[in-house]
Structure formats: structure tokens, C-alpha cells
Scaffold this active site. Structure first.
Site, PDB file in Angstrom:
ATOM      1  N   THR A 148       0.823  -1.207   0.000  1.00 39.83           N
ATOM      2  CA  THR A 148       0.000   0.000   0.000  1.00 39.83           C
ATOM      3  C   THR A 148       0.862   1.265   0.000  1.00 39.83           C
ATOM      4  O   THR A 148       2.019   1.222   0.450  1.00 39.83           O
ATOM      5  CB  THR A 148      -0.898  -0.014   1.265  1.00 39.83           C
ATOM      6  OG1 THR A 148      -1.455   1.275   1.457  1.00 39.83           O
ATOM      7  CG2 THR A 148      -0.099  -0.337   2.519  1.00 39.83           C
ATOM      8  N   ASP A 149       0.279   2.363  -0.454  1.00 40.36           N
ATOM      9  CA  ASP A 149       1.005   3.652  -0.372  1.00 40.36           C
ATOM     10  C   ASP A 149       1.038   4.168   1.066  1.00 40.36           C
ATOM     11  O   ASP A 149       1.776   5.115   1.364  1.00 40.36           O
ATOM     12  CB  ASP A 149       0.368   4.690  -1.310  1.00 40.36           C
ATOM     13  CG  ASP A 149      -1.097   4.992  -0.999  1.00 40.36           C
ATOM     14  OD1 ASP A 149      -1.688   4.336  -0.113  1.00 40.36           O
ATOM     15  OD2 ASP A 149      -1.661   5.896  -1.645  1.00 40.36           O
ATOM     16  N   GLU A 150       0.248   3.549   1.963  1.00 41.33           N
ATOM     17  CA  GLU A 150       0.175   4.070   3.334  1.00 41.33           C
ATOM     18  C   GLU A 150       1.493   3.898   4.081  1.00 41.33           C
ATOM     19  O   GLU A 150       1.725   4.550   5.102  1.00 41.33           O
ATOM     20  CB  GLU A 150      -0.995   3.421   4.094  1.00 41.33           C
ATOM     21  CG  GLU A 150      -2.289   3.619   3.333  1.00 41.33           C
ATOM     22  CD  GLU A 150      -3.557   3.311   4.107  1.00 41.33           C
ATOM     23  OE1 GLU A 150      -3.533   3.323   5.341  1.00 41.33           O
ATOM     24  OE2 GLU A 150      -4.591   3.069   3.448  1.00 41.33           O
ATOM     25  N   TYR A 174      -1.922  -0.655  10.948  1.00 44.53           N
ATOM     26  CA  TYR A 174      -2.042  -1.300   9.636  1.00 44.53           C
ATOM     27  C   TYR A 174      -0.829  -0.973   8.768  1.00 44.53           C
ATOM     28  O   TYR A 174      -0.153  -1.867   8.252  1.00 44.53           O
ATOM     29  CB  TYR A 174      -3.329  -0.842   8.932  1.00 44.53           C
ATOM     30  CG  TYR A 174      -3.355  -1.146   7.439  1.00 44.53           C
ATOM     31  CD1 TYR A 174      -3.381  -2.457   6.966  1.00 44.53           C
ATOM     32  CD2 TYR A 174      -3.330  -0.108   6.493  1.00 44.53           C
ATOM     33  CE1 TYR A 174      -3.386  -2.726   5.597  1.00 44.53           C
ATOM     34  CE2 TYR A 174      -3.332  -0.368   5.130  1.00 44.53           C
ATOM     35  CZ  TYR A 174      -3.362  -1.687   4.688  1.00 44.53           C
ATOM     36  OH  TYR A 174      -3.351  -1.956   3.342  1.00 44.53           O
ATOM     37  N   LYS A 178       2.198  -3.386   7.263  1.00 44.20           N
ATOM     38  CA  LYS A 178       2.485  -3.550   5.829  1.00 44.20           C
ATOM     39  C   LYS A 178       3.932  -3.134   5.544  1.00 44.20           C
ATOM     40  O   LYS A 178       4.629  -3.784   4.756  1.00 44.20           O
ATOM     41  CB  LYS A 178       1.519  -2.724   4.974  1.00 44.20           C
ATOM     42  CG  LYS A 178       0.076  -3.191   4.988  1.00 44.20           C
ATOM     43  CD  LYS A 178      -0.146  -4.588   4.424  1.00 44.20           C
ATOM     44  CE  LYS A 178       0.049  -4.685   2.928  1.00 44.20           C
ATOM     45  NZ  LYS A 178      -0.379  -6.011   2.405  1.00 44.20           N
TER      46      LYS A 178
HETATM   47  P1  NAD Z   1      -9.681  -7.482   2.053  1.00 47.98           P
HETATM   48  O1  NAD Z   1      -9.717  -7.191   3.519  1.00 47.98           O
HETATM   49  O2  NAD Z   1     -10.894  -7.214   1.239  1.00 47.98           O
HETATM   50  O3  NAD Z   1      -9.314  -9.017   1.821  1.00 47.98           O
HETATM   51  C1  NAD Z   1      -8.318  -9.668   2.562  1.00 47.98           C
HETATM   52  C2  NAD Z   1      -8.448 -11.164   2.288  1.00 47.98           C
HETATM   53  O4  NAD Z   1      -7.388 -11.833   3.013  1.00 47.98           O
HETATM   54  C3  NAD Z   1      -9.772 -11.753   2.779  1.00 47.98           C
HETATM   55  O5  NAD Z   1     -10.307 -12.620   1.787  1.00 47.98           O
HETATM   56  C4  NAD Z   1      -9.374 -12.538   4.031  1.00 47.98           C
HETATM   57  O6  NAD Z   1     -10.204 -13.664   4.274  1.00 47.98           O
HETATM   58  C5  NAD Z   1      -7.961 -12.955   3.689  1.00 47.98           C
HETATM   59  N1  NAD Z   1      -7.147 -13.222   4.886  1.00 47.98           N
HETATM   60  C6  NAD Z   1      -7.029 -12.447   5.994  1.00 47.98           C
HETATM   61  N2  NAD Z   1      -6.217 -13.059   6.886  1.00 47.98           N
HETATM   62  C7  NAD Z   1      -5.813 -14.222   6.325  1.00 47.98           C
HETATM   63  C8  NAD Z   1      -4.960 -15.275   6.750  1.00 47.98           C
HETATM   64  N3  NAD Z   1      -4.372 -15.257   7.951  1.00 47.98           N
HETATM   65  N4  NAD Z   1      -4.744 -16.313   5.907  1.00 47.98           N
HETATM   66  C9  NAD Z   1      -5.339 -16.358   4.678  1.00 47.98           C
HETATM   67  N5  NAD Z   1      -6.173 -15.392   4.233  1.00 47.98           N
HETATM   68  C10 NAD Z   1      -6.401 -14.336   5.060  1.00 47.98           C
HETATM   69  O7  NAD Z   1      -8.418  -6.693   1.499  1.00 47.98           O
HETATM   70  P2  NAD Z   1      -8.227  -5.922   0.123  1.00 47.98           P
HETATM   71  O8  NAD Z   1      -8.766  -4.571   0.247  1.00 47.98           O
HETATM   72  O9  NAD Z   1      -8.660  -6.820  -0.973  1.00 47.98           O
HETATM   73  O10 NAD Z   1      -6.629  -5.804   0.110  1.00 47.98           O
HETATM   74  C11 NAD Z   1      -5.822  -6.846  -0.417  1.00 47.98           C
HETATM   75  C12 NAD Z   1      -4.365  -6.453  -0.288  1.00 47.98           C
HETATM   76  O11 NAD Z   1      -4.135  -5.223  -0.978  1.00 47.98           O
HETATM   77  C13 NAD Z   1      -3.908  -6.229   1.142  1.00 47.98           C
HETATM   78  O12 NAD Z   1      -2.622  -6.764   1.267  1.00 47.98           O
HETATM   79  C14 NAD Z   1      -3.901  -4.718   1.289  1.00 47.98           C
HETATM   80  O13 NAD Z   1      -2.927  -4.314   2.226  1.00 47.98           O
HETATM   81  C15 NAD Z   1      -3.525  -4.299  -0.105  1.00 47.98           C
HETATM   82  N6  NAD Z   1      -4.014  -2.974  -0.529  1.00 47.98           N
HETATM   83  C16 NAD Z   1      -5.332  -2.653  -0.412  1.00 47.98           C
HETATM   84  C17 NAD Z   1      -5.776  -1.418  -0.863  1.00 47.98           C
HETATM   85  C18 NAD Z   1      -7.239  -1.029  -0.792  1.00 47.98           C
HETATM   86  O14 NAD Z   1      -7.589   0.104  -1.142  1.00 47.98           O
HETATM   87  N7  NAD Z   1      -8.127  -1.912  -0.391  1.00 47.98           N
HETATM   88  C19 NAD Z   1      -4.866  -0.504  -1.421  1.00 47.98           C
HETATM   89  C20 NAD Z   1      -3.525  -0.879  -1.537  1.00 47.98           C
HETATM   90  C21 NAD Z   1      -3.105  -2.115  -1.086  1.00 47.98           C
HETATM   91  P1  TYD Z   2     -10.739   3.895   4.176  1.00 47.04           P
HETATM   92  O1  TYD Z   2     -11.676   3.509   3.092  1.00 47.04           O
HETATM   93  O2  TYD Z   2     -10.872   3.236   5.510  1.00 47.04           O
HETATM   94  O3  TYD Z   2      -9.273   3.725   3.587  1.00 47.04           O
HETATM   95  P2  TYD Z   2      -7.830   4.173   4.223  1.00 47.04           P
HETATM   96  O4  TYD Z   2      -8.018   4.601   5.621  1.00 47.04           O
HETATM   97  O5  TYD Z   2      -7.039   2.926   4.116  1.00 47.04           O
HETATM   98  O6  TYD Z   2      -7.349   5.277   3.331  1.00 47.04           O
HETATM   99  O7  TYD Z   2     -10.861   5.465   4.417  1.00 47.04           O
HETATM  100  C1  TYD Z   2     -10.665   6.386   3.354  1.00 47.04           C
HETATM  101  C2  TYD Z   2     -10.779   7.775   3.952  1.00 47.04           C
HETATM  102  O8  TYD Z   2     -12.131   7.983   4.356  1.00 47.04           O
HETATM  103  C3  TYD Z   2      -9.929   8.001   5.180  1.00 47.04           C
HETATM  104  O9  TYD Z   2      -9.415   9.328   5.156  1.00 47.04           O
HETATM  105  C4  TYD Z   2     -10.894   7.838   6.332  1.00 47.04           C
HETATM  106  C5  TYD Z   2     -12.225   8.324   5.750  1.00 47.04           C
HETATM  107  N1  TYD Z   2     -13.447   7.682   6.281  1.00 47.04           N
HETATM  108  C6  TYD Z   2     -14.504   8.475   6.756  1.00 47.04           C
HETATM  109  O10 TYD Z   2     -14.422   9.726   6.747  1.00 47.04           O
HETATM  110  N2  TYD Z   2     -15.608   7.856   7.218  1.00 47.04           N
HETATM  111  C7  TYD Z   2     -15.730   6.501   7.273  1.00 47.04           C
HETATM  112  O11 TYD Z   2     -16.777   5.977   7.753  1.00 47.04           O
HETATM  113  C8  TYD Z   2     -14.657   5.696   6.762  1.00 47.04           C
HETATM  114  C9  TYD Z   2     -14.745   4.198   6.795  1.00 47.04           C
HETATM  115  C10 TYD Z   2     -13.537   6.335   6.274  1.00 47.04           C
END
Ligand code: NAD
Ligand code: TYD
Length: 370
Positions: A148-150, A174, A178
């Protein structure tokens, strides 16, 4: 050196992918992307523990395909993961599995350290054992760690961007977990010559996203006439990317990325949270028929400013120069189009939403937003 590798790989043999976390949001979209693109010239093994965020319903349309298999396993379980490598001849690992929600990490950091750090370490170990070939590794294998960019921390209000060279400065449990996992991957590359690449992506949105994250939570609440809880002043900025553009980037980095490198993925689509919430309200109203009863209650009055998130990062913004120039990837889906596709998907998948918001979600929501 790598270019030649890829020339040899291209079009020759079928690849077997081990996708971790394939039942989650991005993982399930990635599996759809890969199966659509490569058809029966690919094998996908989805390893997922099915935590609250994992949902096999996300893959119900592919579950009977012979190219696809599911294994329920914990990425921290070395026996279970080694057994997957023993059973299938894995070429590519695409490692998505993680605990992914910042708010949950603030409440319960331990599971983030376990899954994201120790789970990644176990994946690295199992892949290393399976792929070892003499002093090196089997030809053509790749481990892509999805990050992630975080990890880069927070930017000032304008003008700055995250580059691959930006020092890590994570703030939430989180992002700290990561960042640790990214360093572990890098350590395996530097120490063992392990064939890994890392991608650091900005915020994704699209179908199958669990409604704890901003966009699906706001869509679901608006459709139900519930308050739209905006943290702090609503001016925090995120750089939004349509999930299928992310899936395409991962596919391209697997094929063309250089081992040991990291690639930022993002789309110069920065928006304040409050802008996002207003766009969601406006777009839903535009898409609903004029005589739909929900038109009456879906409006800006639903917006409610609530207590800010602890340690809330102000702004994320990716400079995708490296992936554009080296890999040739660019985002394709404009936000106006992506948000319509996303809202349309949630309109059409009310049963999916009903299922994922029953049970534990209600408890989570009440505790989180009380
Ligand atoms: P998500 O929470 O929707 O899905 C996570 C999946 O991992 C789920 O299916 C869960 O069952 C599985 N999981 C959790 N713990 C596990 C374990 N111990 N063993 C096996 N499986 C397990 O997450 P997402 O939003 O799809 O993100 C996927 C990846 O991308 C993550 O690594 C996250 O850090 C990264 N990422 C997400 C975003 C975003 O905007 N969502 C952005 C950048 C990077
Ligand atoms: P989120 O979707 O949780 O992603 P991340 O924290 O990983 O960037 O949140 C996106 C942005 O939205 C973040 O600045 C927090 C804000 N946010 C709210 O203002 N209200 C909400 O209920 C949620 C879930 C997030």
C-alpha cells in the site's frame, strides 16, 4: 537479463498462480481479471482463511471452472502452505492476504502483526523452500507482494507525491504492519536473491469491496437512508484507483517487473473525502429513476461529521512515473466512470450486501460509530 527471461516465458507454457486472499476485495477482482484474460491457459489456486473480509460469494461465477481451485488455509500455517506448494507446481505467488482496515488496526493491532508480518514471512519461507534450485531459484518464478502507499506516511496538503524512493514513515498499526512485511520481502531479495517484487498501490474502489471502507460504506448507508459519517473535517485526501486498473497493473508487473524492485500504482485521482461523499450522493440520485422513493431521503443532509480517526493521515498521492515508463501501465478508468460502475454493481447486488452486513458487521458498525 530479465527481458530475455520474459521473451522465453511468453506464450510458451501455462502459468500456475497461487493467489492469497483471493476471496477478498482486490484478490477476487484480480482472479476474475486473470481468468478472463488467460482463459484455460492459466491455473489459479486461491488460498484464503475466509475471515470476516473473505467471501467465496465473490467468486461464485468461477468456482466450477477447472482452471480455478480454492484452499481454505491460514497464511501463517507453514504445513498448510507448504502442502499447497507440494500439490501444485506454482509459478507465481500474488500475495494479497492481509488484515486491511485501518480502523480495525487501531482497535486490535495484534492480528495485523500476526497476519501481515508473520503471514508474509511464512509465505516467503514456503515459496523459498519450494522454488530453491541449487544455489538459486527455479527459472521464471515470481513472488509479487501487494502493498500500500500508506507505508510512506502522510503528505502535506499539496504538491508532494509518493515516489518509490520516498522513505517509509507509517503511522497506523495497519501501515506499520504492511511496511514491516515490505521490509521482510526486501530482506529475502537482498539476502537470498529471492525473486520478489513489491507493488505499493493507492486506495482502490469497485465491486466486492466490504462496506467498512469509505466508498461502499457511503453507498450502502445512502441507499438505506442512514447517516454518512465523515471523519474530522472531511478534507483528508486519498488517491482513488478503480480495482480492475490495479488488477491489470499487477498482471503487467508480474510479466515485466524487475526482481527486487518496487512499483507505485496510482492514478493522480486525488479527492477529499467530503468530495467523494458528495459525488456518491449526486451519482446515486442521477442513476435512480425520478419516482424511486429513495430520492426523497438521499441528499446532503445525510452527511454527518464525526470524531476524527486517531493518527489520521492527511493526504496520500502517488507519482506513477516508474510503472508508466518501465512497465507501460496507466490507469484507464476515469473516476466519473468508475464510480458509476461501482454504484451500479451495488444496486444490482443487494443480496451480497445483505449477507455481508448481517451478523458481525452490525456489531462492528455499532461499536465503531456509536
Ligand atoms: P480485504 O480485507 O478485502 O481481503 C483480505 C483477504 O485476506 C480476505 O479474503 C481474508 O479472508 C484474507 N485473509 C485475511 N487473513 C488471512 C490469513 N491469515 N490467511 C489467509 N487469508 C487471510 O483486502 P483488500 O482490500 O482486498 O486488500 C488486499 C491487499 O491489498 C492487502 O494486502 C492490502 O494491504 C492491499 N491494498 C489494499 C488497498 C485497498 O484500497 N483496499 C490498497 C492498496 C493495497
Ligand atoms: P478507508 O476507506 O478506511 O481507507 P484508508 O483509511 O485505508 O485510506 O478510508 C478512506 C478515507 O475515508 C480516510 O481518510 C478515512 C475516511 N473515512 C470516513 O471519513 N468515514 C468513514 O466511515 C470511513 C470508513 C472512512
Amino acid at each position: 537479463m530479465l527481458t530475455n527471461d520474459y521473451v522465453q516465458m511468453e506464450g510458451t507454457d501455462m502459468k500456475t498462480y497461487l493467489v492469497t486472499g483471493g476471496a477478498g476485495f482486490i484478490g477476487s477482482n484480480f482472479i476474475h481479471y486473470i481468468l478472463d484474460k488467460y482463459g484455460n491457459n492459466v491455473r489459479v489456486i486461491n488460498v484464503d482463511l475466509l475471515t470476516y473480509a473473505g467471501n467465496l460469494g465473490n467468486l461464485s461465477d468461477v468456482e466450477d471452472r477447472p482452471e480455478y481451485s480454492f484452499v481454505k488455509a491460514d497464511i501463517c500455517d507453514s504445513d498448510a502452505i507448504s502442502a499447497v506448494f507440494d500439490k501444485y507446481d506454482i509459478d507465481y505467488v500474488v500475495h494479497f492476504a492481509a488484515e486491511s482496515h485501518v480502523d480495525r488496526s487501531i482497535r486490535n493491532p495484534e492480528v495485523f502483526a500476526r497476519t501481515n508480518v508473520l503471514g508474509t514471512l511464512n509465505m516467503l519461507n514456503c515459496a523459498r523452500n519450494a522454488w530453491q534450485d541449487g544455489d538459486g531459484f527455479r527459472k521464471g518464478v515470481r513472488f509479487l507482494h501487494v502493498s500500500t502507499d500508506e507505508v510512506y506516511g502522510s503528505l502535506a496538503d499539496e504538491g508532494e507525491y509518493f515516489y518509490e524512493t520516498t522513505p517509509y514513515d507509517p503511522h497506523s498499526p495497519y501501515s506499520a504492519s504492511k511496511a514491516s512485511s515490505d521490509f521482510m520481502v526486501k530482506a529475502y531479495v537482498d539476502t537470498y536473491g529471492f525473486p520478489a517484487v513489491i507493488t505499493n498501490c493507492s486506495n482502490n474502489y469497485g465491486p466486492f469491496q466490504f462496506p467498512e471502507k469509505l466508498i461502499p460504506l457511503m453507498i450502502n448507508n445512502a441507499l438505506e437512508g442512514r447517516k454518512l459519517p465523515v471523519y474530522g473535517d472531511g478534507k483528508n485526501v486519498r488517491d482513488w484507483l478503480y480495482v480492475m486498473d490495479h488488477a491489470k497493473a499487477i498482471d503487467m508487473v508480474l510479466e515485466k517487473g524487475r526482481i527486487g524492485e518496487k512499483y507505485n500504482i496510482g492514478g493522480h485521482n486525488e479527492k477529499q473525502n467530503i468530495e467523494i461523499v458528495r459525488i456518491i450522493i449526486d451519482t446515486i440520485k442521477e442513476m435512480l429513476p425520478d419516482d424511486d422513493k429513495r430520492q426523497k431521503y438521499i441528499n446532503y443532509d445525510l452527511i454527518t461529521y464525526v470524531e476524527d480517526r486517531k493518527g489520521h493521515d492527511r493526504r496520500y498521492a502517488i507519482a506513477p512515473d516508474k510503472i508508466r515508463s518501465e512497465i507501460g501501465w496507466e490507469p484507464e478508468t476515469m473516476f466519473a466512470e468508475g464510480i458509476r460502475l461501482t454504484i451500479r454493481w451495488y444496486f444490482e447486488h443487494t443480496e451480497w450486501m445483505r449477507q455481508v452486513t448481517s451478523g458481525d458487521y452490525q456489531k462492528y458498525y455499532e461499536e465503531m460509530y456509536k
